[in-house]
Design an enzyme around this catalytic site. Sequence first.
Site, PDB file in Angstrom:
ATOM      1  N   GLU A 147       7.850  -6.131  -7.652  1.00  0.00           N
ATOM      2  CA  GLU A 147       7.571  -6.214  -6.223  1.00  0.00           C
ATOM      3  C   GLU A 147       8.852  -6.116  -5.396  1.00  0.00           C
ATOM      4  O   GLU A 147       8.874  -5.501  -4.343  1.00  0.00           O
ATOM      5  CB  GLU A 147       6.805  -7.503  -5.896  1.00  0.00           C
ATOM      6  CG  GLU A 147       5.363  -7.477  -6.377  1.00  0.00           C
ATOM      7  CD  GLU A 147       4.543  -6.352  -5.762  1.00  0.00           C
ATOM      8  OE1 GLU A 147       4.898  -5.858  -4.673  1.00  0.00           O
ATOM      9  OE2 GLU A 147       3.551  -5.930  -6.383  1.00  0.00           O
TER      10      GLU A 147
ATOM     11  N   TYR B 276       4.817 -11.270   1.943  1.00  0.00           N
ATOM     12  CA  TYR B 276       4.177 -10.205   1.166  1.00  0.00           C
ATOM     13  C   TYR B 276       4.421 -10.412  -0.339  1.00  0.00           C
ATOM     14  O   TYR B 276       3.478 -10.387  -1.152  1.00  0.00           O
ATOM     15  CB  TYR B 276       4.669  -8.798   1.581  1.00  0.00           C
ATOM     16  CG  TYR B 276       4.252  -7.828   0.514  1.00  0.00           C
ATOM     17  CD1 TYR B 276       2.921  -7.430   0.419  1.00  0.00           C
ATOM     18  CD2 TYR B 276       5.137  -7.425  -0.490  1.00  0.00           C
ATOM     19  CE1 TYR B 276       2.481  -6.633  -0.623  1.00  0.00           C
ATOM     20  CE2 TYR B 276       4.711  -6.632  -1.535  1.00  0.00           C
ATOM     21  CZ  TYR B 276       3.396  -6.238  -1.588  1.00  0.00           C
ATOM     22  OH  TYR B 276       2.954  -5.473  -2.628  1.00  0.00           O
TER      23      TYR B 276
ATOM     24  N   ASP C   4       0.490  -4.843   2.286  1.00  0.00           N
ATOM     25  CA  ASP C   4       1.660  -3.961   2.356  1.00  0.00           C
ATOM     26  C   ASP C   4       1.336  -2.775   3.272  1.00  0.00           C
ATOM     27  O   ASP C   4       0.254  -2.713   3.863  1.00  0.00           O
ATOM     28  CB  ASP C   4       2.080  -3.502   0.946  1.00  0.00           C
ATOM     29  CG  ASP C   4       1.184  -2.396   0.420  1.00  0.00           C
ATOM     30  OD1 ASP C   4       0.020  -2.301   0.884  1.00  0.00           O
ATOM     31  OD2 ASP C   4       1.631  -1.607  -0.437  1.00  0.00           O
TER      32      ASP C   4
ATOM     33  N   CYS D  59      -5.250   7.759   0.731  1.00  0.00           N
ATOM     34  CA  CYS D  59      -5.144   7.578   2.187  1.00  0.00           C
ATOM     35  C   CYS D  59      -3.670   7.488   2.570  1.00  0.00           C
ATOM     36  O   CYS D  59      -3.197   6.479   3.081  1.00  0.00           O
ATOM     37  CB  CYS D  59      -5.906   6.306   2.586  1.00  0.00           C
ATOM     38  SG  CYS D  59      -6.119   6.160   4.355  1.00  0.00           S
TER      39      CYS D  59
ATOM     40  N   CYS E 288      -9.209  12.935   2.740  1.00  0.00           N
ATOM     41  CA  CYS E 288     -10.500  12.324   3.085  1.00  0.00           C
ATOM     42  C   CYS E 288     -11.634  12.906   2.258  1.00  0.00           C
ATOM     43  O   CYS E 288     -12.563  12.192   1.880  1.00  0.00           O
ATOM     44  CB  CYS E 288     -10.784  12.485   4.566  1.00  0.00           C
ATOM     45  SG  CYS E 288      -9.533  11.677   5.605  1.00  0.00           S
TER      46      CYS E 288
ATOM     47  N   CYS F 192     -12.085  11.074  -0.884  1.00  0.00           N
ATOM     48  CA  CYS F 192     -11.928   9.622  -0.737  1.00  0.00           C
ATOM     49  C   CYS F 192     -13.246   8.891  -1.009  1.00  0.00           C
ATOM     50  O   CYS F 192     -14.299   9.295  -0.509  1.00  0.00           O
ATOM     51  CB  CYS F 192     -11.448   9.314   0.671  1.00  0.00           C
ATOM     52  SG  CYS F 192     -11.321   7.549   0.992  1.00  0.00           S
TER      53      CYS F 192
ATOM     54  N   CYS G 111     -15.753   5.251   6.615  1.00  0.00           N
ATOM     55  CA  CYS G 111     -14.437   5.153   7.280  1.00  0.00           C
ATOM     56  C   CYS G 111     -14.571   5.409   8.787  1.00  0.00           C
ATOM     57  O   CYS G 111     -15.016   6.471   9.223  1.00  0.00           O
ATOM     58  CB  CYS G 111     -13.478   6.171   6.660  1.00  0.00           C
ATOM     59  SG  CYS G 111     -11.873   6.197   7.474  1.00  0.00           S
TER      60      CYS G 111
HETATM   61  S1  SF4 Z   1     -11.693   8.770   4.603  1.00  0.00           S
HETATM   62 FE1  SF4 Z   1     -10.615   7.135   5.658  1.00  0.00          FE
HETATM   63  S2  SF4 Z   1      -9.848   5.813   4.019  1.00  0.00           S
HETATM   64 FE2  SF4 Z   1     -10.412   7.751   3.104  1.00  0.00          FE
HETATM   65  S3  SF4 Z   1      -8.514   8.961   3.058  1.00  0.00           S
HETATM   66 FE3  SF4 Z   1      -9.620   9.493   4.937  1.00  0.00          FE
HETATM   67  S4  SF4 Z   1      -8.772   8.097   6.447  1.00  0.00           S
HETATM   68 FE4  SF4 Z   1      -8.235   7.251   4.463  1.00  0.00          FE
END
Ligand code: SF4
Length: 300
Positions: A39, A122, A140, A195, A202, A205, A211
């Site tokens: 860390e 943190y 973080d 992300c 996205c 994702c 989101c």
């Molecule tokens: S959908 Fe949302 S969480 Fe997923 S990569 Fe795109 S911005 Fe990030």
Amino acid sequence: MPPSPVDLREPVLAWFDAHARDLPWRAPDRTPWGVLVSEVMLQQTPVARVEPAWRAWMLRWPTPADLAEAPTGDVLRAWDRLGYPRRALRLQECARTVVDRHGGVVPSTEPDLLALPGVGSYTAAAVLAFAFGRRSVVLDTNVRRVLARTVQAQALPHPTQTAAEVRLAAGYVPDDDAEAARWAAASMELGALVCTARAPRCRGCPVVGVCAWYAAGRPADELAGRRRTQRFVGTDRQVRGRVMALLREAIAPVPAAALDAVWPDTHQLSRCVDSLLADGLIARDAPVSDDDPPTFRLPA
Ligand code: SF4
């Protein structure tokens, strides 16, 4: 509408089970000390540079007692190019404190962790989660970005972390200790691999369906013009790095004239050498005679 904690967590945890990187500080035989070292190294250095350095470091100094007894010059040499070498000094101070106050065993409570040199909120939260499997709010830059986007429909989090942001993040942390630790690792990993700050993927994702930022059409960063971008070339950081590199690689104390060769601006160089001396990162030896120049080296 921001996603509910369950709607956000479940896809991220399932994705993490399939895609988590096989990092040595996540191995089943990891030690709390190994987690703490990782860390500290990861605070300002990317995983790809940390991983080989961490492996070599843990082979050489596997316990706090080993690092506590090491010559400081060796510690700074081993830190090599991880950057911000004050972290190496703080890590050694931390090891010495763990030995002196805790019998060489990394403590497992937040107040004891926070009392260690170089351990802030943190790092304490991350050690609680990743070393001891305890519930904590690990926030973080990656987790902050994921929550800013998915929950708050913002391109990037505010430059300064606020208490309200910590409260919001806490609302997404599972109650169960082990689940909370998994969520901490999974949300960090999503921010690191999918992300990302500059090019979020996205389409691949796992939470694209919930989101808020994606649903809003990925609006631009409202603070774009006001964010500080960190320049490196020509900064004192670059000059200090050059001085440290010269002394790390030298096999004997370096005369002042050799130091002068690392940077053309003598005023800036002198300021940086003074700051390295004040930080305890380098040492200056007085000349043997009036005709000799002083010499510089890493601390013993
Ligand atoms: S959908 Fe949302 S969480 Fe997923 S990569 Fe795109 S911005 Fe990030």
